[in-house]
Design a protein around this motif. Sequence first.
Motif, mmCIF file in Angstrom:
data_model
loop_
_atom_site.group_PDB
_atom_site.id
_atom_site.type_symbol
_atom_site.label_atom_id
_atom_site.label_comp_id
_atom_site.label_asym_id
_atom_site.label_seq_id
_atom_site.Cartn_x
_atom_site.Cartn_y
_atom_site.Cartn_z
ATOM 1 N N LEU A 228 0.830 -1.207 0.000
ATOM 2 C CA LEU A 228 0.000 0.000 0.000
ATOM 3 C C LEU A 228 0.867 1.262 0.000
ATOM 4 C CD1 LEU A 228 -2.728 -0.950 2.648
ATOM 5 C CD2 LEU A 228 -2.823 -1.187 0.181
ATOM 6 N N PRO A 229 0.256 2.410 -0.417
ATOM 7 C CA PRO A 229 -1.147 2.578 -0.810
ATOM 8 C C PRO A 229 -1.417 2.318 -2.285
ATOM 9 C CG PRO A 229 -0.092 4.714 -0.723
ATOM 10 C CD PRO A 229 0.951 3.714 -0.290
ATOM 11 N N PHE A 230 -0.374 2.360 -3.132
ATOM 12 C CA PHE A 230 -0.592 2.281 -4.570
ATOM 13 C C PHE A 230 0.054 1.045 -5.189
ATOM 14 C CE2 PHE A 230 0.331 3.980 -8.974
ATOM 15 C CZ PHE A 230 -0.994 4.153 -9.358
ATOM 16 N N LYS A 231 0.972 0.440 -4.435
ATOM 17 C CA LYS A 231 1.798 -0.628 -4.989
ATOM 18 C C LYS A 231 1.052 -1.946 -5.147
ATOM 19 C CE LYS A 231 4.839 0.423 -1.752
ATOM 20 N NZ LYS A 231 4.430 1.789 -1.406
ATOM 21 N N TRP A 232 -0.167 -2.039 -4.644
ATOM 22 C CA TRP A 232 -0.960 -3.262 -4.817
ATOM 23 C C TRP A 232 -1.176 -3.591 -6.296
ATOM 24 C CZ3 TRP A 232 -5.243 -2.298 -7.677
ATOM 25 C CH2 TRP A 232 -5.771 -1.004 -7.654
ATOM 26 N N ARG A 233 -1.084 -2.586 -7.167
ATOM 27 C CA ARG A 233 -1.327 -2.821 -8.596
ATOM 28 C C ARG A 233 -0.366 -3.831 -9.200
ATOM 29 N NH1 ARG A 233 -4.905 0.329 -11.029
ATOM 30 N NH2 ARG A 233 -5.595 2.251 -10.038
ATOM 31 N N GLY A 234 0.811 -3.979 -8.605
ATOM 32 C CA GLY A 234 1.821 -4.868 -9.155
ATOM 33 C C GLY A 234 1.758 -6.289 -8.644
ATOM 34 N N TRP A 235 0.733 -6.642 -7.838
ATOM 35 C CA TRP A 235 0.610 -7.994 -7.294
ATOM 36 C C TRP A 235 -0.638 -8.661 -7.867
ATOM 37 C CZ3 TRP A 235 4.774 -9.601 -4.817
ATOM 38 C CH2 TRP A 235 5.619 -8.637 -4.253
ATOM 39 N N TRP A 236 -0.470 -9.869 -8.411
ATOM 40 C CA TRP A 236 -1.589 -10.547 -9.073
ATOM 41 C C TRP A 236 -2.776 -10.764 -8.144
ATOM 42 C CZ3 TRP A 236 -1.516 -10.043 -13.928
ATOM 43 C CH2 TRP A 236 -0.399 -10.258 -14.706
ATOM 44 N N ASP A 237 -2.536 -10.948 -6.858
ATOM 45 C CA ASP A 237 -3.651 -11.190 -5.937
ATOM 46 C C ASP A 237 -4.547 -9.971 -5.769
ATOM 47 O OD1 ASP A 237 -2.999 -13.795 -5.534
ATOM 48 O OD2 ASP A 237 -2.256 -13.561 -3.485
ATOM 49 N N PHE A 238 -4.034 -8.786 -6.074
ATOM 50 C CA PHE A 238 -4.797 -7.558 -5.838
ATOM 51 C C PHE A 238 -5.030 -6.755 -7.120
ATOM 52 C CE2 PHE A 238 -1.770 -7.847 -2.083
ATOM 53 C CZ PHE A 238 -2.600 -8.672 -1.344
ATOM 54 N N GLY A 239 -4.010 -6.669 -7.966
ATOM 55 C CA GLY A 239 -4.080 -5.809 -9.132
ATOM 56 C C GLY A 239 -4.007 -6.583 -10.431
ATOM 57 N N THR A 240 -3.837 -5.845 -11.508
ATOM 58 C CA THR A 240 -3.789 -6.443 -12.841
ATOM 59 C C THR A 240 -2.635 -5.870 -13.659
ATOM 60 O OG1 THR A 240 -5.516 -4.845 -13.461
ATOM 61 C CG2 THR A 240 -6.232 -7.083 -12.971
ATOM 62 N N GLY A 241 -1.646 -5.303 -12.970
ATOM 63 C CA GLY A 241 -0.440 -4.851 -13.626
ATOM 64 C C GLY A 241 -0.622 -3.671 -14.554
ATOM 65 N N ALA A 242 0.396 -3.418 -15.365
ATOM 66 C CA ALA A 242 0.379 -2.281 -16.285
ATOM 67 C C ALA A 242 -0.721 -2.428 -17.326
ATOM 68 C CB ALA A 242 1.739 -2.145 -16.966
ATOM 69 N N LEU A 243 -0.918 -3.634 -17.845
ATOM 70 C CA LEU A 243 -1.960 -3.855 -18.843
ATOM 71 C C LEU A 243 -3.338 -3.619 -18.246
ATOM 72 C CD1 LEU A 243 -3.030 -4.743 -21.564
ATOM 73 C CD2 LEU A 243 -2.544 -7.126 -20.942
ATOM 74 N N GLY A 244 -3.590 -4.130 -17.044
ATOM 75 C CA GLY A 244 -4.876 -3.905 -16.404
ATOM 76 C C GLY A 244 -5.123 -2.450 -16.069
ATOM 77 N N ASP A 245 -4.057 -1.745 -15.714
ATOM 78 C CA ASP A 245 -4.207 -0.341 -15.337
ATOM 79 C C ASP A 245 -4.522 0.541 -16.538
ATOM 80 O OD1 ASP A 245 -4.025 1.938 -13.557
ATOM 81 O OD2 ASP A 245 -2.108 2.372 -14.500
ATOM 82 N N MET A 246 -3.802 0.343 -17.648
ATOM 83 C CA MET A 246 -3.935 1.265 -18.777
ATOM 84 C C MET A 246 -4.559 0.672 -20.034
ATOM 85 S SD MET A 246 -3.093 4.203 -17.730
ATOM 86 C CE MET A 246 -2.973 5.103 -19.276
ATOM 87 N N GLY A 247 -4.693 -0.650 -20.083
ATOM 88 C CA GLY A 247 -5.261 -1.256 -21.273
ATOM 89 C C GLY A 247 -6.671 -0.788 -21.577
ATOM 90 N N CYS A 248 -7.488 -0.622 -20.539
ATOM 91 C CA CYS A 248 -8.877 -0.188 -20.749
ATOM 92 C C CYS A 248 -8.948 1.252 -21.245
ATOM 93 C CB CYS A 248 -9.686 -0.347 -19.465
ATOM 94 S SG CYS A 248 -10.011 -2.068 -19.029
#
Length: 473
Positions: A228-248
């Motif tokens: 936390l607070p923002f680094k959860w994006r880089g863990w598969w259990d919580f986030g979806t990485g760079a593609l999940g963040d910006m792909g949409c």
Amino acid sequence: MQRRKFLKNTAASTAAFSIVPSFVLGKGHVPPSDTLYVAAFGVGGRGAGVMRGLSETGKVKYVAFCDVDDRRAAPTYEMFPDVKRYKDYRDVYKKHLKDMDAIMVATPDHTHATIALPFMREKKHAYVEKPLTHNIAEARMMTQVAREMGIVTQMGNQGASSNGSREAREWLDSGIIGRIEKVDCWTNRPVWPQGVPVPEGSDPIPKELDWDLWLGPAAMRPYNDRYLPFKWRGWWDFGTGALGDMGCHIMETPFSVLELGYPTEAEASCTTNWVGDFVEADYSESCPSSSIVRLKFDTDQHGQVALNWYDGGLKPDLPDELKDGETIGDNGGGSIFYGTKGIMVCDTYSRNARLLPSDLMDMVSKPAPRLSRVEGGTGGHQRNFVEGCLNGSPTSSDFEKAGKLTESVLMGNLAIRAFQYKNRVTDPDSGRSYFEYPGRKKIMWDGENMRVTNFDKANEWVNGSYREGWDLA
């Protein structure tokens, strides 16, 4: 109380329609027909920005705030001191279901569906941040529930409301670059740590944070500041990485314009981490620090379309038509459309669509606007949702569209996870230990049946996993 039991008990005692609170009927208040009553979940960080957009419409009143971390939520709480506050979304469900018309969910990716679905099933309109869900099965479920309930929905990929996405579509629809064969997309993300080992040990849990509720459906583990607070994006259990963040965001225009639907296959390559000479690390719980994903789609209008994704500092080939000193995209990323007659380039969020070679921009007329614009463009994405809830006008990224876009993004992540997946084996003769990589192949996708057909391990990631008591009802 377990989540499933909670939903069963409360659903029987709550109404499935909105009741206008009595306080709005007083003198000087906005008429109820012009007011959208919203419960907001995840009100710090990005959620605070979404709420500002909703509030600027002048047509939104908040009935409850929910955030598991009082530190992140503090600025919002100070701005709206009279709105009731909760840490557990189930308390909002039990106490305020009859008071609300809609929900806003801007929590970490792994809790989007967990929080949104109970309210959607009670016919509450839903604004949910991107990516819509944490896994493909959740995206399919969210789309189905929205359709069955007939509710207004919007995913938080604000570029879908931009003038840029509409101008890009008008260029492509004009036929000036012909039939599209390939699209390259890229981002400057991640801008948080990825390709890193699982944290060892634990840090003290901040008193303002309910760690158990933050984890929600994810497996229990010790708290660590590296999540936390923002680094959860880089863990598969919580986030979806760079593609999940910006792909949409970046894939939205090619997805919409080319009517891509479900991909047929996905293939990835990713950065390898090393912890010694010829000693490979196993950081598979963390998203890779950089990746390339190649998706294929079958379309009616354009035939087979290749969509390629680059992140972590990697970029596509520069077009030969690019002049010295000219750039592709902007600092955040961009996209390149390759047609049978020419090339079009866009910046992040599909801004600044332009043809290559750039001389063409002085030789051809810009297509006349034919698509309706959203008031405020990118900044009007929340207004677009509010107006849809109040008067039934179409939203830019309803779940019917956003669900399939999210599925395509997450299909790319399946290929990334397959590339990362490894088995350690030992040679019985030499005793030497090494990794095998069974997922480093083209992942074939049966979109209608939501199934990987040639690498069964990946189907575990299609559906995700849930801590006991947190499975989706």
